[in-house]
Structure formats: C-alpha cells, structure tokens
Design a protein around this motif. Structure first.
Motif, short mmCIF file in Angstrom:
data_model
loop_
_atom_site.label_atom_id
_atom_site.label_comp_id
_atom_site.label_asym_id
_atom_site.label_seq_id
_atom_site.Cartn_x
_atom_site.Cartn_y
_atom_site.Cartn_z
N UNK A 12 -5.33 -11.02 -5.22
CA UNK A 12 -4.76 -12.34 -5.04
C UNK A 12 -3.28 -12.40 -5.32
N UNK A 13 -2.88 -11.64 -6.26
CA UNK A 13 -1.48 -11.74 -6.67
C UNK A 13 -0.59 -10.78 -5.91
N UNK A 14 -1.22 -9.89 -5.13
CA UNK A 14 -0.47 -8.94 -4.29
C UNK A 14 0.53 -8.15 -5.11
N UNK A 15 1.80 -8.20 -4.70
CA UNK A 15 2.79 -7.30 -5.28
C UNK A 15 3.48 -7.85 -6.51
N UNK A 16 3.00 -8.96 -7.05
CA UNK A 16 3.62 -9.42 -8.30
C UNK A 16 3.13 -8.54 -9.43
N UNK A 17 3.61 -8.79 -10.61
CA UNK A 17 3.31 -7.93 -11.73
C UNK A 17 1.82 -7.76 -11.92
N UNK A 93 2.06 -12.54 -0.30
CA UNK A 93 0.72 -13.08 -0.56
C UNK A 93 -0.37 -12.27 0.13
N UNK A 94 0.02 -11.37 1.03
CA UNK A 94 -0.98 -10.60 1.76
C UNK A 94 -1.36 -9.36 0.97
N UNK A 95 -2.54 -9.42 0.36
CA UNK A 95 -2.94 -8.35 -0.55
C UNK A 95 -3.16 -7.02 0.15
N UNK A 96 -3.49 -7.06 1.43
CA UNK A 96 -3.79 -5.82 2.15
C UNK A 96 -2.56 -5.20 2.83
N UNK A 97 -1.43 -5.83 2.69
CA UNK A 97 -0.24 -5.33 3.38
C UNK A 97 0.24 -4.02 2.74
N UNK A 98 0.36 -2.96 3.53
CA UNK A 98 0.88 -1.70 2.97
C UNK A 98 2.30 -1.88 2.46
N UNK A 99 2.65 -1.28 1.34
CA UNK A 99 4.01 -1.43 0.79
C UNK A 99 5.10 -1.04 1.78
N UNK A 100 4.86 -0.02 2.63
CA UNK A 100 5.92 0.40 3.55
C UNK A 100 6.26 -0.70 4.56
N UNK A 101 5.27 -1.56 4.87
CA UNK A 101 5.55 -2.66 5.79
C UNK A 101 6.39 -3.72 5.09
N UNK A 102 6.12 -3.93 3.81
CA UNK A 102 6.97 -4.84 3.04
C UNK A 102 8.39 -4.26 2.96
N UNK A 103 8.44 -2.92 2.83
CA UNK A 103 9.73 -2.25 2.75
C UNK A 103 10.58 -2.46 4.00
N UNK A 104 9.92 -2.53 5.16
CA UNK A 104 10.68 -2.78 6.40
C UNK A 104 11.47 -4.08 6.29
N UNK A 105 10.81 -5.08 5.74
CA UNK A 105 11.48 -6.38 5.62
C UNK A 105 12.52 -6.37 4.49
N UNK A 106 12.27 -5.60 3.45
CA UNK A 106 13.27 -5.48 2.38
C UNK A 106 14.54 -4.82 2.93
N UNK A 107 14.35 -3.88 3.86
CA UNK A 107 15.52 -3.27 4.50
C UNK A 107 16.28 -4.34 5.28
N UNK A 108 15.58 -5.17 6.02
CA UNK A 108 16.23 -6.25 6.77
C UNK A 108 16.95 -7.21 5.85
N UNK A 109 16.36 -7.46 4.68
CA UNK A 109 17.01 -8.33 3.69
C UNK A 109 18.37 -7.75 3.30
N UNK A 110 18.41 -6.43 3.12
CA UNK A 110 19.66 -5.78 2.73
C UNK A 110 20.67 -5.81 3.88
N UNK A 111 20.19 -5.54 5.11
CA UNK A 111 21.07 -5.57 6.28
C UNK A 111 21.70 -6.96 6.43
N UNK A 112 20.87 -7.98 6.41
CA UNK A 112 21.37 -9.34 6.66
C UNK A 112 22.25 -9.83 5.52
N UNK A 113 21.88 -9.49 4.29
CA UNK A 113 22.72 -9.90 3.16
C UNK A 113 24.09 -9.25 3.26
N UNK A 114 24.11 -7.95 3.58
CA UNK A 114 25.39 -7.26 3.73
C UNK A 114 26.23 -7.89 4.82
#
Ligand SMILES: [Fe+2]
Length: 241
Positions: A12-17, A93-114
């Motif tokens: 339920x808590x997915x990637x939180x602590x 919130x998606x408990x079944x999401x593989x971390x590497x797919x989350x990582x794709x969006x984290x990369x986009x976060x870095x691109x867009x922020x930069x």
C-alpha cells in the motif's frame, strides 16, 4: 483501529519508507497516500517567470527568437516539469511498479528541472548593461588574467557546442573555490557544486531563427546583451569563504 498485514502495508505504501509502513494502520496508509498527492514536491505548480527585459530591444537577437524560445522551450519545460511531478505522485502509489520505471520519470524530473533553472538564469542575465564591471569583473581578472582572455575562452567553449546542444556556464565552484567557464552537455550534465553566474544557451533553438547554423554570430550577439549588473549580483551573493 484495524491492523493490516506487513505485506499489505508494504504494497500500500509503495516506495515510501518501508520501516514506517510496517507500523501503519489502514487509516494511516490512506492518510499517507493522501499526503503523497499533496506534498509540495509533487504539486507541479511551477509558473514561468516573465522576461526581465523588453524582447524587442536586444541587439542582434530578434523579438521573434526570444519570444519563441521563452514560450516554447522554457515554457514547455515548465509545463513538463509540472506534469512529471504530478505523475511521480501517482506512480508512487502503484505498489507493483518496477523501480526502474519510476527511475525513468526521475530522470525526466532532473532533465526538466535543469532546463527550467538554466533557462531562468539565461533569460535573467540578458538585456542589461553589456559593460562588465564590479565583482564579476574582479573575479574574471583574478582567475583569467583579463576580461579579454575570459571572453576568448568563453567564446571558444560556446563555439565548441555550435550545431549541437548544451550550455556554457561561467560559475563559481564552491568546492574548489575557483571560477571557470564550464561546458555543459545538456540540462543534466554540468559542474557539481557550480554556482552559475553567467549562463549561455547553446541549443540550436536559441539562435536558429536568427542565425541558422552560424552559432558563432549568436555567441557574439549574446555577449552584446549580457546583463552584467545581474551577473554582479549573483557574484556578490556567493557565500564568503
Ligand atoms: Fe533554450
């Protein structure tokens, strides 16, 4: 208060602590997921900053070019960053999401922020008194010997990016204490611990409308429009070592 199993809590808590999730009730989980949606990092409420100068009054850089750059490239980055932040909250919130797919969006976060940060610094250092002076010129003379030598290296670095993409960032390296013209390949790859003082956009969209492939002419025009008062302000704001 109903307790939930360890498995339910983690899914339920997915990637939180995970350590925190082990002790949460279902109500707590629901409340935490609500917090994910409303947390400031996921709100995606960035607003574009207005141009700090009259786009019709730059020398050698047309209003059409500046407005297109501001609206389409910078504005597009702001919109994309907002969308990415909101999507991150949803995926968390998606408990079944593989971390590497989350990582794709984290990369986009870095691109867009930069992109957002560097574009705001770029437009922020355009449109003022093109005569160097003050704290920035002092730093340039201390580390490059003369303004002319600094300018020659700045231009050479910029022209090395002509026809491609990237940024030139005259920056203070707060780790080494030095001032350099740093080459940046894209919005993400730039100097660690560098505090930008003067930023030049070398993506083709920054000059193609006015100069086609003649990047060097754009670099010359940019240097005729540098707001040295702003560069000085940034220099004076550096932490004293
Ligand atoms: Fe740009």
């Amino acid at each position: 208060m109903k307790s939930i199993s360890r498995r339910d809590a983690i899914s339920g808590i997915a990637a939180t602590s995970a350590g925190l999730a082990l002790t949460l009730s279902s109500n707590d989980v629901s409340a935490t997921l609500t917090q994910v949606s409303t947390a400031r990092v996921f709100q995606g409420q960035h607003q574009p900053k207005a141009l700090p100068f009259d786009a019709a009054k730059l020398k050698g850089l047309s209003e059409k070019l500046i407005r297109s750059h501001w609206e389409n490239n910078y504005g597009g980055a702001v919109k994309a960053l907002n969308a990415v932040e909101q999507r991150l909250a949803a995926l968390l919130k998606e408990s079944d999401l593989p971390p590497y797919m989350y990582g794709d969006l984290k990369r986009e976060e870095l691109v867009r922020t930069g992109s957002v940060v560097l574009h705001e610094l770029y437009f922020g250092n355009l449109g003022g008194d093109p005569k160097p002076g003050g704290a920035a010129l002092d730093a340039i003379k201390q580390w490059f010997g003369s303004y002319e030598q600094w300018e020659a290296e700045f231009k050479k670095t910029a022209n090395a990016l002509g026809g491609g993409s990237g940024w030139v960032i005259f920056a203070h390296n707060s780790h080494t204490g030095e001032f350099h013209n740093y080459w940046a390949w894209d919005h993400m790859h730039n100097i660690p611990m560098g505090r930008p003082l003067l930023v030049l956009d070398m993506y083709e969209h920054a000059y193609h409308i006015d100069y086609g492939a003649a990047a060097a002419k754009y670099v010359d025009a940019f240097l005729q429009n540098v707001n040295w008062q702003e560069v000085n302000r940034r220099t004076e704001e550096l932490p004293k070592s």
